[in-house]
Design a protein around this motif. Sequence first.
Motif: not given
Length: 233
Positions: A187-211
């Motif tokens: 998911m994406l979120k906008v907080r103040e002036s930042r665009l945040i990519v919300i991804a679970s820690a497990s997803w980031l670990e399972e997809n190291p190249l995309t991370a």
Amino acid sequence: KKSLFTPVQLMKTFRIDNIEASQVALREGLIFDMVGKAEHIDIQSQTINNLASRYAVEPLQAARVEKAVLRFFNDVVEPWQLDAEADLLLLQRTARLHEIGKSIAHSQYHKHGAYILENSDLLGFSMAEQKALALLVRFHRRKIDLTTFESIVDENERERLLRLLSILRLAVLLYRSRHANEADEIMLKVRESRLIVIASASWLEENPLTAAELTAEADRLLHIDVKLKISDQ
């Protein structure tokens, strides 16, 4: 009837810096619009579908990216004050055509795609709409040349297009492996002036190249004043 004013006089009167000659006349645009309404035909959608078919765009990948831009757009439409109809439609159409240049060559296909869109007769599209499509396709990957966008005089229009570009780039990046449901939980979120990519820690670990690509993308987006952050919450 012959105009009472020369183009130079009109430019001075209305303080216009630049003018461009249209390749089509106003009456042609009116005819396309009238025919479309009378026959319940969306001329622009037909043009997009014809291009995708002519240049053998892979429909499954185009659909994956289109689905992602729809989801991401809904995440940011309110805080970024985007147009819920026109901006989304532009993104969806660009998603369908972002790989159009692969029919010419895989290498630098984003440049080939932009060339096709810049130089084709896109029935139903204004020159501004055609230019927007070409710009988004040209810079949906790799380095972003901000100077190219400086031809868009209106600052708000330029900012809008760059924000749409960031959404498209993330959708393409996150489905880089061309697998169904590859990043459906993102998911994406906008907080103040930042665009945040919300991804679970497990997803980031399972997809190291995309991370890793997301981290690199954060640096690229800084050039267009989009501050990207990856977070697991």
